[in-house]
Design a protein around this motif. Sequence first.
Motif, PDB file in Angstrom:
ATOM      1  N   GLY A1368      47.537  52.754  46.313  1.00 43.84           N
ATOM      2  CA  GLY A1368      47.372  53.183  44.757  1.00 43.84           C
ATOM      3  C   GLY A1368      45.893  53.638  44.783  1.00 43.84           C
ATOM      4  N   THR A1369      45.874  53.847  43.606  1.00 46.03           N
ATOM      5  CA  THR A1369      44.941  54.755  43.390  1.00 46.03           C
ATOM      6  C   THR A1369      43.299  53.601  42.408  1.00 46.03           C
ATOM      7  OG1 THR A1369      45.155  55.318  40.971  1.00 46.03           O
ATOM      8  CG2 THR A1369      44.650  57.144  43.259  1.00 46.03           C
ATOM      9  N   LEU A1370      44.206  52.728  42.045  1.00 44.45           N
ATOM     10  CA  LEU A1370      43.070  51.468  41.308  1.00 44.45           C
ATOM     11  C   LEU A1370      43.937  50.897  41.081  1.00 44.45           C
ATOM     12  CD1 LEU A1370      44.008  50.724  38.503  1.00 44.45           C
ATOM     13  CD2 LEU A1370      42.752  53.484  38.231  1.00 44.45           C
ATOM     14  N   ALA A1371      42.987  49.046  40.829  1.00 41.60           N
ATOM     15  CA  ALA A1371      43.982  47.409  40.512  1.00 41.60           C
ATOM     16  C   ALA A1371      42.626  47.415  39.640  1.00 41.60           C
ATOM     17  CB  ALA A1371      43.609  46.705  41.538  1.00 41.60           C
ATOM     18  N   ARG A1372      43.745  46.644  38.588  1.00 43.62           N
ATOM     19  CA  ARG A1372      42.868  46.445  37.346  1.00 43.62           C
ATOM     20  C   ARG A1372      42.399  44.675  37.063  1.00 43.62           C
ATOM     21  NH1 ARG A1372      42.854  50.437  33.804  1.00 43.62           N
ATOM     22  NH2 ARG A1372      44.772  51.888  34.034  1.00 43.62           N
ATOM     23  N   ARG A1373      43.055  44.038  37.851  1.00 50.87           N
ATOM     24  CA  ARG A1373      43.363  42.720  38.003  1.00 50.87           C
ATOM     25  C   ARG A1373      43.120  41.582  39.188  1.00 50.87           C
ATOM     26  NH1 ARG A1373      47.343  39.970  33.095  1.00 50.87           N
ATOM     27  NH2 ARG A1373      45.573  41.782  32.210  1.00 50.87           N
ATOM     28  N   LEU A1374      42.483  40.819  39.111  1.00 50.12           N
ATOM     29  CA  LEU A1374      42.269  39.671  40.769  1.00 50.12           C
ATOM     30  C   LEU A1374      42.795  38.550  40.217  1.00 50.12           C
ATOM     31  CD1 LEU A1374      41.558  39.887  43.864  1.00 50.12           C
ATOM     32  CD2 LEU A1374      39.335  39.513  42.630  1.00 50.12           C
ATOM     33  N   VAL A1375      42.855  37.717  40.917  1.00 49.41           N
ATOM     34  CA  VAL A1375      43.144  36.610  40.895  1.00 49.41           C
ATOM     35  C   VAL A1375      42.649  35.821  42.068  1.00 49.41           C
ATOM     36  CG1 VAL A1375      44.772  34.098  41.058  1.00 49.41           C
ATOM     37  CG2 VAL A1375      44.715  36.366  39.058  1.00 49.41           C
ATOM     38  N   VAL A1376      41.578  34.879  42.487  1.00 49.35           N
ATOM     39  CA  VAL A1376      41.025  34.238  43.460  1.00 49.35           C
ATOM     40  C   VAL A1376      41.362  32.750  43.840  1.00 49.35           C
ATOM     41  CG1 VAL A1376      39.202  34.024  45.259  1.00 49.35           C
ATOM     42  CG2 VAL A1376      39.341  35.308  43.641  1.00 49.35           C
ATOM     43  N   SER A1377      41.967  32.691  45.020  1.00 52.92           N
ATOM     44  CA  SER A1377      42.180  30.689  44.788  1.00 52.92           C
ATOM     45  C   SER A1377      41.103  30.263  44.703  1.00 52.92           C
ATOM     46  CB  SER A1377      42.766  30.912  46.165  1.00 52.92           C
ATOM     47  OG  SER A1377      42.133  30.053  47.335  1.00 52.92           O
ATOM     48  N   ASP A1378      40.765  28.987  44.444  1.00 53.06           N
ATOM     49  CA  ASP A1378      39.976  28.223  44.401  1.00 53.06           C
ATOM     50  C   ASP A1378      38.786  27.193  46.283  1.00 53.06           C
ATOM     51  OD1 ASP A1378      40.752  27.606  42.021  1.00 53.06           O
ATOM     52  OD2 ASP A1378      41.469  26.106  41.658  1.00 53.06           O
ATOM     53  N   ASP A1379      39.816  28.048  46.405  1.00 52.80           N
ATOM     54  CA  ASP A1379      39.088  27.844  48.113  1.00 52.80           C
ATOM     55  C   ASP A1379      38.532  28.478  48.641  1.00 52.80           C
ATOM     56  OD1 ASP A1379      41.682  28.247  48.891  1.00 52.80           O
ATOM     57  OD2 ASP A1379      41.430  27.366  50.377  1.00 52.80           O
ATOM     58  N   TRP A1380      38.986  29.785  48.257  1.00 58.33           N
ATOM     59  CA  TRP A1380      37.921  31.962  48.346  1.00 58.33           C
ATOM     60  C   TRP A1380      39.077  32.119  49.308  1.00 58.33           C
ATOM     61  CZ3 TRP A1380      34.471  35.449  46.763  1.00 58.33           C
ATOM     62  CH2 TRP A1380      34.261  35.172  45.136  1.00 58.33           C
ATOM     63  N   THR A1381      39.830  31.530  49.364  1.00 59.85           N
ATOM     64  CA  THR A1381      40.610  32.048  50.803  1.00 59.85           C
ATOM     65  C   THR A1381      42.110  33.161  51.237  1.00 59.85           C
ATOM     66  OG1 THR A1381      42.426  30.237  51.047  1.00 59.85           O
ATOM     67  CG2 THR A1381      40.110  29.922  52.571  1.00 59.85           C
ATOM     68  N   THR A1382      42.063  32.976  49.455  1.00 57.45           N
ATOM     69  CA  THR A1382      43.891  34.156  49.232  1.00 57.45           C
ATOM     70  C   THR A1382      43.158  35.007  48.022  1.00 57.45           C
ATOM     71  OG1 THR A1382      44.755  32.445  50.271  1.00 57.45           O
ATOM     72  CG2 THR A1382      46.093  34.378  49.456  1.00 57.45           C
ATOM     73  N   LEU A1383      43.230  35.979  48.240  1.00 57.11           N
ATOM     74  CA  LEU A1383      43.260  37.019  46.764  1.00 57.11           C
ATOM     75  C   LEU A1383      44.498  37.546  46.491  1.00 57.11           C
ATOM     76  CD1 LEU A1383      40.382  39.185  48.285  1.00 57.11           C
ATOM     77  CD2 LEU A1383      39.881  36.660  47.638  1.00 57.11           C
ATOM     78  N   VAL A1384      45.055  38.056  44.986  1.00 56.87           N
ATOM     79  CA  VAL A1384      45.725  38.495  44.388  1.00 56.87           C
ATOM     80  C   VAL A1384      45.571  39.890  43.154  1.00 56.87           C
ATOM     81  CG1 VAL A1384      48.358  38.257  43.749  1.00 56.87           C
ATOM     82  CG2 VAL A1384      47.208  36.000  45.281  1.00 56.87           C
ATOM     83  N   THR A1385      46.338  40.832  43.871  1.00 59.79           N
ATOM     84  CA  THR A1385      45.859  41.751  43.265  1.00 59.79           C
ATOM     85  C   THR A1385      47.236  42.642  42.928  1.00 59.79           C
ATOM     86  OG1 THR A1385      44.518  43.626  41.631  1.00 59.79           O
ATOM     87  CG2 THR A1385      45.033  42.993  44.149  1.00 59.79           C
ATOM     88  N   ILE A1386      48.055  43.687  42.453  1.00 58.63           N
ATOM     89  CA  ILE A1386      48.294  45.060  42.032  1.00 58.63           C
ATOM     90  C   ILE A1386      48.308  45.903  41.951  1.00 58.63           C
ATOM     91  CG2 ILE A1386      51.064  45.279  41.603  1.00 58.63           C
ATOM     92  CD1 ILE A1386      51.492  42.829  40.360  1.00 58.63           C
ATOM     93  N   ASP A1387      48.114  46.836  42.716  1.00 55.74           N
ATOM     94  CA  ASP A1387      47.587  48.538  41.984  1.00 55.74           C
ATOM     95  C   ASP A1387      48.260  48.895  41.354  1.00 55.74           C
ATOM     96  OD1 ASP A1387      49.356  49.752  44.075  1.00 55.74           O
ATOM     97  OD2 ASP A1387      48.423  49.890  45.525  1.00 55.74           O
ATOM     98  N   ASP A1388      48.175  50.310  40.878  1.00 58.46           N
ATOM     99  CA  ASP A1388      48.870  51.233  40.124  1.00 58.46           C
ATOM    100  C   ASP A1388      49.953  52.152  40.855  1.00 58.46           C
ATOM    101  OD1 ASP A1388      47.781  52.859  41.588  1.00 58.46           O
ATOM    102  OD2 ASP A1388      46.877  54.304  39.921  1.00 58.46           O
TER     103      ASP A1388
END
Length: 1398
Positions: A1368-1388
């Motif tokens: 898509g064109t953008l994402a609004r929210r980001l969740v990062v694991s404590d060890d910074w190995t995994t990122l989660v987001t959803i785009d528009d």
Amino acid sequence: MEDRQRRALQRAHSKLVKDLRVDAVTDHLHSRGVLNEDHLEIISSKPTRKERVTELLKLLPQRGPDAFPALVEALRRNYRWLADELEEYVHELNDSKSEAAQAALEERLRAGAVPSLPAPHITRKQCVAEIRQHLKELKENHFLGVHGMPGIGKSVCMNEALRDTELLPDRFPGGVYWISVGDVDHEALLNKLQALCERLTEDGSTAAQLPPTIEVARERLRKLLNRLERPCLFVLDDVWKAEVLAVFELGACVAVTTRDAAVLDRMDGRSVTVALKGGFSESESRELLATRLGMPPDQLPPEAEVIHRRCLGSPMVIALLSSFLADKTGRRESRNRWHKCLEILEQGKHEKLKTNIMEAIDLTVKTMDEQHDKLFGSLTIFGADIGIPCEVLGTYWDMSADDVEDAMNDLVNKSLVQDMVDSNTTLYSMHDLIFDYLAHKYTSEQKAEMHGKLVERYLVEYGSDLSRLPDDDYTLWFIGQHVHRSGQHHLFPRFYFDLGFVGNKLRVTGPSDLLSDFRKYGEFLDRDSNDNITRRIDFENFVRTAGHRAAGLSKADDPAAAAVQLALCQPDSSEVYKAAERICAESSDQLFFRWRNKEAMRWSNVLLTKLFSGSVWDVVFTYEENLVLAAYGDGHIKLWNMLTGDEHRSFHGHSDRVNQLTVSPSGDRFVSASEDGSLKIWDLDAAIMEALASSGQRTPSPRIRHSSSSAFFPESRRPSGLPRLDDSVQTLEGHGTAVACVDWSPDGHYLLSGADNGGVKVWDCFGEEVHSHPTAHEKNVTCCSFSPDSSYFATGSADGKVRLWCTEKGDQLYTFSQHNLRVISLSLSKGVIPSALFSWHATASDGPLRREVCRQVSDGLRADTDNNSIVSVADKEIFLWVWNTDRRPSRDFIPVQMGRSAVDHDLYLCSRLNEDQRLLVVGTSSNMYETWDLQEKRVISTQRGFAGSVTSLVFSRDGKQLLAGADDTVTTCSLTATPKVEDSLQPLFSARFVSADPQSLVVAAITSNNGVQERRDGELTVLRGLEGKVTKTTKPVGEKIIITKINKTGTMVAFGCEDGSVGVYHLPPAGSATQEVPEPNILGKHNDRVISLKFGPNDTVVSGSEDKTMKVWWPDNRSVACGGNGGAVTQVGLYEARDHGLIAVSCSRDGTLKVYRADTGKPITAHLTHAGSTVTCYRIVRANLPDENGATSAATAAARDKSPCPDDLIVVTAGVDGTVKMCRLCTGDLIKSFSLEEFGPVRTFRLSADNHLLVTGHDNGSVVVSRTDHQCKPLRLQFHHSMVNDLAIHPNGREIISLSDSLAWWRLDVDENPVSPRGRTRAGQSPLVVPPSPRLTLPAKRYFNYNRRTSLTPEIRATLRQVFSFRGTLARRLVVSDDWTTLVTIDDAGVLYVLQVM
């Protein structure tokens, strides 16, 4: 007034007219005696400000020596910049004969790519003076032509006429721009326009992408010229075709050199010509020979006069022969050479001049030593008038830059090559006559060997890493043609299956050129094995679906890294993905993301995204598969291939925006409606035949001009395709105003058009008017359509009415008035009304109107008879109108309003009904389109993530594909793979890693079908693990869910609804055997929508609402309301108090922060953190920080002791005023404030774990890093093009992630021993060594060289490590694991990304 002062006024005329108000200077001029009462009356009598300024400027030169100083004095008061400009101009004019003025002139000429004068050359004074005088008198949008036979010296005379220190600054202060034209085709001309756009925008405002078409390039040049605001001159050198001049009718002054004066005939009195009827005079020939030979003219032998007569004084021949004669070692050899010249000219005395020129070239070449002869001959692989960078020749010849320049200077001195400095790069080019000489000198085998040598040199230097092939405006455009002409076809896979090369070429040439290469060289890429066929198909699909994203990352990333990261997003079975994995395995020190859940996401429906520089207003399919017509905002229409992105043909004729296109039922013609008030009919069949013919040829790259393409593909000689003034078949006029819509009747007999004045016209297929209704609607007609049998037509208007008409008689039959807003689209159908329509009415029982509708259904229509219907779409509503033509029209139509849309959007903008008349696609202003099932009256799918509002939609003839136009892009989507509603997620979600294991991930996302199916509003999807598998889909709660939160253990999901409801779902543990979805537990309700939500200790829930209240929901089903907030509660939180109870904190949009007892709702304290500003983000952190003044008063200490809030709770807030403030929660005392107004409103922020770093994200896309422990200049990171929505900062404070139109991962280098503000080191610290350059050079890596350093502060530096581009064109929210190995987001676009660091 002195002459220099008068000329300074002339030079500043446009700026004065633009900015000056005469009443700001006339009083001062009157007091100084410069103007009298009569003058003031004359000036004030002019009706407009600009006319008054113009009149003043006419008067001042006549008002004596004090006029100019008095004007400058007056300007100093309110227009200081204009005063400085005038004085600077006078200063320049004072030094017009100085070295500084000459240097400034040379700089202007270099900036405009004006070639150097040949060495030696002779000034043809009379000719140069005549050209110079015409240039001084040349008006804007007028043409000066200099014409004469080849080699006569047209270009040199024009060049020298420009070399006047007064002409350019006075007459053309906007600059002069030289364009070598020649016998160009459409693609080569586009290349030259692109280069001109680059020159005009070298101030740093260059657009991200060069204009892809001539029409777009012309529009951009118009805007650039308007922005320039000062007259400039375009010099078109060696124009062969009159059509070229039409392209440069942009309002600037244009000078032309040409062999044919007829090219200027079409300028209709806007041109003047200078004819060079002869060559040098005898004295000029003798002067050139003498200069080159280093002797006085009177000492030349008698042969000099004979040579002049034999070659008719041709400047090119004289120059070439002088070079031959100058290479002598003794007097005897010199005499022999004079005789040799005469022999050659004598043999050619009865031939054309071109023969003499060729022989003169040959004579000059024979004077060179063997090395220079070989180097000159090797230039035959390059085209005429193509700039060859010095770096390319250095690679080709395996020579240093200095050696290349020395060798080329010799060729320049012999008049065989021209040199030019462009953007600090030396370019060399050859005249087309010299290129023809080389082309005939060598055999095809010799040329193939030379091509092979260049390819071999590139492979030797860059073969281990083709991503490092230089972006020199030549190599990446031409390397494929050099491989082809070398005959080394086995090398194509080495280039085009290399991700580094593909990424680099994507960035420079764009996806269309690369797709064209795959088509041209497909037979060579497919050789040897079926695996190569699969590999080519996979690479083509990669470029087609993701190539435009790689091109968009060109400003920040190495193309190899961008290509590899995009390749990792391809399906695991793709050869592109496998190639990317191999590269990642060899680059263990490089950061890459693996998209873990990509196989579960259905995003493959996007087949191609085609980029344009300009708005696309309509798109239609032709009868030929894959060929599409697109209408542009600049009045042009383009035929292009939706699979390859190739642009085949432009249709020229409209002078303003084209609003709509429609193709005839036979497919051989199409009609366009335009803002210029006309309809035009075009020959589509011929254009398609031309496109199909050209597609079968191996056409050269767009960077190759027509005259040189034969060097690469001699079998291909495409038509020039240059624009004509109007190449339509017929023009229909009569509306008198903009034509908004047009349709062609299915039987092919009629055309229907509607205009902005409310008029409607019906035309026959020959363009004759059949019916006219000048006042069909009260407001502008927005849409029109024929019925399938052509018996009826309907029109829609901005007045909200839909009218039905009889085609044969032109009578109005019905008026449908239920729309409250403008009607934007209509579709007519004829057939059996679906039974579902009757059942829907039959079950309706909510009021008199619905019961009346049911009676009409039973009385007026039967489900088993043929009926007629209209689907009308207005700004925010959709109606299906059904009527029976056998009954009277006043009673027998039935309005059926569709159900509620799947998502919130602003407005509907366009729609299209498919062939079976069941599916309706509707484009919205929310960057998406919806697909409606008209039988079920609901949205069955959505497609999000477009670049802008979706303004045009069209089905393919087989109904399997859909074209969607949005701003400057057209996207081809597969309807057989369209994501269903339940697969699409909203970008606002919650996620949590329950444990240290990344597989413990739980995501709670809201599906995009809220409120669609039978009023089932509010569906929540829970996804678990790195693969994002859907484990539970909750039951609907009766209202639309808009916010969710997950508790720490991942067993509960809290939700807030549109109607203010708050509830929780209890989720079974991961791996649980039970599959039963429990009913939601509704905790209670606010009076308005819920906009903030959090879990507190012991799974207590706190929520905030638009109703200005915060509520605490206790596990024992108690609820506590906390009121008195000054605005909507945007942020909430629960924290432990000193007495081990809980405090509830709310933050309102008005900047008020309030603290309550969570168990009672009793207010404790209130603070106004951002007076007069909206708070965008707040966070509470624990930190022991001193107050801003460093001291604590007794009153403050007493307030702290009395407050239940812990001392170390610090609230940090950010606002749209660009400030971030840190306050103590218990007292509201300000601890520290950061003023970041220069970077714009703050949208989000994060603090490092030690609270020493503050990272802010801004609305303009900036990410700013600031130190909180001491003062230093903030570091601004610029990469994103839209608002930064979220940030993350690593616990070590050395890595940050920014989320916007893409995800960017940065590495920070923070100095722990900073320099004090005064530059002295603190006690016990060593001084900081600042690197000498803000762009740090990192060690070269095998595959990547893209780590880009941003500008430095003394204490913080940053490196952009990687970028991930969304579907898509953008994402609004980001969740990062404590060890910074995994990122989660959803785009528009509703796509979930679970990204794991590789």
